[in-house]
Design a protein around this motif. Structure first.
Motif, PDB file in Angstrom:
ATOM      1  N   ILE A  61      10.692   6.296  -8.334  1.00 60.48           N
ATOM      2  CA  ILE A  61       9.622   5.319  -8.100  1.00 60.48           C
ATOM      3  C   ILE A  61       9.840   4.597  -6.776  1.00 60.48           C
ATOM      4  CG2 ILE A  61       8.693   3.106  -8.904  1.00 60.48           C
ATOM      5  CD1 ILE A  61       9.118   4.138 -11.775  1.00 60.48           C
ATOM      6  N   GLU A  62      11.074   4.190  -6.518  1.00 62.65           N
ATOM      7  CA  GLU A  62      11.366   3.492  -5.266  1.00 62.65           C
ATOM      8  C   GLU A  62      11.086   4.389  -4.058  1.00 62.65           C
ATOM      9  OE1 GLU A  62      15.156   1.262  -3.058  1.00 62.65           O
ATOM     10  OE2 GLU A  62      15.272   1.822  -5.180  1.00 62.65           O
ATOM     11  N   ASP A  63      11.438   5.671  -4.175  1.00 61.88           N
ATOM     12  CA  ASP A  63      11.181   6.606  -3.078  1.00 61.88           C
ATOM     13  C   ASP A  63       9.681   6.780  -2.839  1.00 61.88           C
ATOM     14  OD1 ASP A  63      12.037   8.906  -1.236  1.00 61.88           O
ATOM     15  OD2 ASP A  63      10.716   9.938  -2.656  1.00 61.88           O
ATOM     16  N   ARG A  64       8.916   6.919  -3.932  1.00 61.19           N
ATOM     17  CA  ARG A  64       7.467   7.111  -3.780  1.00 61.19           C
ATOM     18  C   ARG A  64       6.807   5.851  -3.228  1.00 61.19           C
ATOM     19  NH1 ARG A  64       9.762  11.052  -4.707  1.00 61.19           N
ATOM     20  NH2 ARG A  64       9.152  12.781  -6.085  1.00 61.19           N
ATOM     21  N   GLN A  65       7.289   4.681  -3.623  1.00 66.06           N
ATOM     22  CA  GLN A  65       6.736   3.441  -3.073  1.00 66.06           C
ATOM     23  C   GLN A  65       7.057   3.317  -1.581  1.00 66.06           C
ATOM     24  OE1 GLN A  65       8.511   0.585  -5.735  1.00 66.06           O
ATOM     25  NE2 GLN A  65       6.716   0.519  -7.079  1.00 66.06           N
ATOM     26  N   ALA A  66       8.264   3.727  -1.211  1.00 65.54           N
ATOM     27  CA  ALA A  66       8.628   3.703   0.208  1.00 65.54           C
ATOM     28  C   ALA A  66       7.733   4.644   1.004  1.00 65.54           C
ATOM     29  CB  ALA A  66      10.093   4.089   0.373  1.00 65.54           C
ATOM     30  N   GLN A  67       7.458   5.826   0.439  1.00 63.42           N
ATOM     31  CA  GLN A  67       6.559   6.772   1.117  1.00 63.42           C
ATOM     32  C   GLN A  67       5.146   6.194   1.240  1.00 63.42           C
ATOM     33  OE1 GLN A  67       6.622  10.865  -0.320  1.00 63.42           O
ATOM     34  NE2 GLN A  67       8.734  10.634  -1.048  1.00 63.42           N
ATOM     35  N   ARG A  68       4.701   5.513   0.175  1.00 61.75           N
ATOM     36  CA  ARG A  68       3.364   4.928   0.227  1.00 61.75           C
ATOM     37  C   ARG A  68       3.280   3.834   1.293  1.00 61.75           C
ATOM     38  NH1 ARG A  68       1.044   0.559  -1.597  1.00 61.75           N
ATOM     39  NH2 ARG A  68       2.888  -0.090  -2.765  1.00 61.75           N
ATOM     40  N   ARG A  69       4.317   2.989   1.366  1.00 61.29           N
ATOM     41  CA  ARG A  69       4.317   1.931   2.388  1.00 61.29           C
ATOM     42  C   ARG A  69       4.346   2.531   3.792  1.00 61.29           C
ATOM     43  NH1 ARG A  69       7.874  -0.447  -1.473  1.00 61.29           N
ATOM     44  NH2 ARG A  69       9.693   0.360  -0.339  1.00 61.29           N
ATOM     45  N   ALA A  70       5.122   3.596   3.970  1.00 60.09           N
ATOM     46  CA  ALA A  70       5.160   4.256   5.276  1.00 60.09           C
ATOM     47  C   ALA A  70       3.796   4.844   5.604  1.00 60.09           C
ATOM     48  CB  ALA A  70       6.226   5.352   5.278  1.00 60.09           C
ATOM     49  N   ASP A  94       1.316   4.064   8.756  1.00 59.05           N
ATOM     50  CA  ASP A  94       0.783   5.113   9.623  1.00 59.05           C
ATOM     51  C   ASP A  94      -0.734   5.035   9.711  1.00 59.05           C
ATOM     52  OD1 ASP A  94       3.324   6.024  10.052  1.00 59.05           O
ATOM     53  OD2 ASP A  94       3.213   7.699   8.632  1.00 59.05           O
ATOM     54  N   VAL A  95      -1.384   4.752   8.580  1.00 61.31           N
ATOM     55  CA  VAL A  95      -2.846   4.636   8.572  1.00 61.31           C
ATOM     56  C   VAL A  95      -3.284   3.443   9.423  1.00 61.31           C
ATOM     57  CG1 VAL A  95      -4.861   4.112   7.134  1.00 61.31           C
ATOM     58  CG2 VAL A  95      -3.183   5.822   6.376  1.00 61.31           C
ATOM     59  N   ALA A  96      -2.559   2.325   9.298  1.00 52.40           N
ATOM     60  CA  ALA A  96      -2.904   1.139  10.091  1.00 52.40           C
ATOM     61  C   ALA A  96      -2.738   1.423  11.577  1.00 52.40           C
ATOM     62  CB  ALA A  96      -2.023  -0.035   9.667  1.00 52.40           C
ATOM     63  N   SER A  97      -1.655   2.124  11.927  1.00 50.48           N
ATOM     64  CA  SER A  97      -1.432   2.475  13.334  1.00 50.48           C
ATOM     65  C   SER A  97      -2.519   3.411  13.836  1.00 50.48           C
ATOM     66  CB  SER A  97      -0.057   3.133  13.480  1.00 50.48           C
ATOM     67  OG  SER A  97       0.141   3.575  14.808  1.00 50.48           O
ATOM     68  N   GLN A 149     -13.600  12.321  22.332  1.00 49.79           N
ATOM     69  CA  GLN A 149     -14.067  12.770  21.019  1.00 49.79           C
ATOM     70  C   GLN A 149     -12.993  13.606  20.311  1.00 49.79           C
ATOM     71  OE1 GLN A 149     -16.392  11.665  19.301  1.00 49.79           O
ATOM     72  NE2 GLN A 149     -18.456  12.192  20.016  1.00 49.79           N
ATOM     73  N   HIS A 150     -12.297  14.424  21.086  1.00 40.12           N
ATOM     74  CA  HIS A 150     -11.198  15.234  20.525  1.00 40.12           C
ATOM     75  C   HIS A 150     -10.071  14.335  19.989  1.00 40.12           C
ATOM     76  CE1 HIS A 150      -8.388  18.539  19.998  1.00 40.12           C
ATOM     77  NE2 HIS A 150      -7.495  17.851  20.713  1.00 40.12           N
ATOM     78  N   GLU A 151      -9.733  13.313  20.738  1.00 41.84           N
ATOM     79  CA  GLU A 151      -8.704  12.381  20.303  1.00 41.84           C
ATOM     80  C   GLU A 151      -9.123  11.664  19.021  1.00 41.84           C
ATOM     81  OE1 GLU A 151      -5.753  12.056  21.352  1.00 41.84           O
ATOM     82  OE2 GLU A 151      -5.837  13.212  23.216  1.00 41.84           O
ATOM     83  N   ILE A 152     -10.398  11.274  18.996  1.00 39.67           N
ATOM     84  CA  ILE A 152     -10.916  10.596  17.800  1.00 39.67           C
ATOM     85  C   ILE A 152     -10.836  11.514  16.590  1.00 39.67           C
ATOM     86  CG2 ILE A 152     -13.016   9.687  16.718  1.00 39.67           C
ATOM     87  CD1 ILE A 152     -13.782   8.540  19.466  1.00 39.67           C
ATOM     88  N   ALA A 153     -11.223  12.775  16.751  1.00 37.74           N
ATOM     89  CA  ALA A 153     -11.181  13.737  15.639  1.00 37.74           C
ATOM     90  C   ALA A 153      -9.745  13.969  15.162  1.00 37.74           C
ATOM     91  CB  ALA A 153     -11.826  15.050  16.071  1.00 37.74           C
ATOM     92  N   THR A 154      -8.820  14.026  16.138  1.00 35.29           N
ATOM     93  CA  THR A 154      -7.406  14.219  15.773  1.00 35.29           C
ATOM     94  C   THR A 154      -6.889  13.061  14.947  1.00 35.29           C
ATOM     95  OG1 THR A 154      -6.999  15.537  17.771  1.00 35.29           O
ATOM     96  CG2 THR A 154      -5.089  14.544  16.680  1.00 35.29           C
ATOM     97  N   VAL A 155      -7.194  11.832  15.391  1.00 32.38           N
ATOM     98  CA  VAL A 155      -6.719  10.639  14.671  1.00 32.38           C
ATOM     99  C   VAL A 155      -7.360  10.569  13.291  1.00 32.38           C
ATOM    100  CG1 VAL A 155      -6.685   8.129  14.662  1.00 32.38           C
ATOM    101  CG2 VAL A 155      -6.229   9.375  16.780  1.00 32.38           C
ATOM    102  N   GLU A 156      -8.655  10.859  13.216  1.00 30.55           N
ATOM    103  CA  GLU A 156      -9.329  10.828  11.912  1.00 30.55           C
ATOM    104  C   GLU A 156      -8.731  11.864  10.962  1.00 30.55           C
ATOM    105  OE1 GLU A 156     -13.776   9.229  13.130  1.00 30.55           O
ATOM    106  OE2 GLU A 156     -13.380  11.392  13.017  1.00 30.55           O
ATOM    107  N   ARG A 191      -3.023  11.312   5.655  1.00 28.69           N
ATOM    108  CA  ARG A 191      -2.223  10.207   5.146  1.00 28.69           C
ATOM    109  C   ARG A 191      -2.879   9.553   3.931  1.00 28.69           C
ATOM    110  NH1 ARG A 191       3.001   9.855   5.306  1.00 28.69           N
ATOM    111  NH2 ARG A 191       3.931   9.662   7.367  1.00 28.69           N
ATOM    112  N   GLU A 192      -4.190   9.391   3.977  1.00 30.02           N
ATOM    113  CA  GLU A 192      -4.903   8.781   2.854  1.00 30.02           C
ATOM    114  C   GLU A 192      -4.812   9.662   1.608  1.00 30.02           C
ATOM    115  OE1 GLU A 192      -8.723   8.237   4.550  1.00 30.02           O
ATOM    116  OE2 GLU A 192      -8.232   6.304   5.489  1.00 30.02           O
TER     117      GLU A 192
END
Length: 230
Positions: free
Chosen positions: A26-35, A39-42, A67-74, A80-81
């Motif tokens: 559980i602690e590992d999965r929570q750490a992954q979720r926080r990471a 990443d999503v916020a960044s 537009q390519h950069e935007i598509a890559t980030v999305e 991640r989501e």
């Protein structure tokens, strides 16, 4: 007592190990979720920046690049989501498992506590019984003829758990070796202490009931007293 304690505590240790493993997962999965959230916020910040740049481009080539950069980030954000959603589903399954494991541990700890208390009472009872036996020995030893006592003590030093052995026919049950007929006859008369010619244990003959053969039984000295016919 130490062996019995380990047996009683083994289920508790197993339950604790299972709970620890679940909590670690559980602690590992929570750490992954926080990471993932970080990443999503960044990525969201980068996406906002690229969208601002898109409004300032002056030619089609720059427009396509942004537009390519935007598509890559999305795309990164989508991955991640999806990972975050998967982690949340897994955590929803792990949490009740950990709660159940905690209840199991508590139940086993309670059961072990009861069992250990019972073992402690049993151990104390044995200690009291042993003290009573040792007291009886201390009272009896001065009443025994010194020579006979010395013979017994030598045998007991060599065989602490069974210095006295059954004689079945001509067979010493202590070492499974036959004695001479003269020796076995003296044992059955019971007029003096007789030792096995092979192992030096003190011998006594079991008197079988009419029509029944005597059954060899090895007794430790002090266990259950001397049998009939000693």
């Amino acid at each position: 007592m130490d062996k019995r304690r380990r047996e009683i505590e083994a289920p508790v240790l197993d339950a604790r190990a299972a709970l620890d493993a679940l909590n670690a997962t559980i602690e590992d999965r929570q750490a992954q979720r926080r990471a993932g959230d970080r990443d999503v916020a960044s990525a969201q910040q980068r996406l906002t920046k690229f969208k601002q740049q898109l409004m300032a481009v002056t030619n089609a080539r720059e427009y396509e690049a942004v537009q390519h950069e935007i598509a890559t980030v999305e795309g990164e954000m989508k991955v991640r989501e999806d990972q975050t959603i998967s982690l949340l589903f897994e955590l929803d399954e792990l949490t009740p498992q950990a709660e159940a494991a905690g209840r199991t541990l508590a139940d086993r700890q309670d059961a072990a506590g009861v069992a250990l208390a019972g073992e402690a009472d049993e151990t104390q009872r044995h200690r009291l019984e042993l003290a009573a036996v040792e007291g009886s020995i201390a009272v009896l030893r001065p009443t025994i003829e010194a020579g006979a006592l010395a013979i017994y003590d030598r045998a007991a030093k060599r065989y602490p758990l069974h210095a006295v052995a059954d004689l079945i026919g001509e067979l010493c049950v202590g070492c499974n070796v036959k004695n001479r007929h003269m020796i076995t006859s003296e044992v059955r008369r019971g007029e003096k202490l007789i030792q096995c010619e092979n192992c030096t244990r003190l011998l006594y003959a079991i008197k079988a009931a009419p029509g029944q053969a005597a059954t060899p039984v090895r007794r430790s000295v002090g266990e259950g007293g001397a049998p009939p016919g000693t």
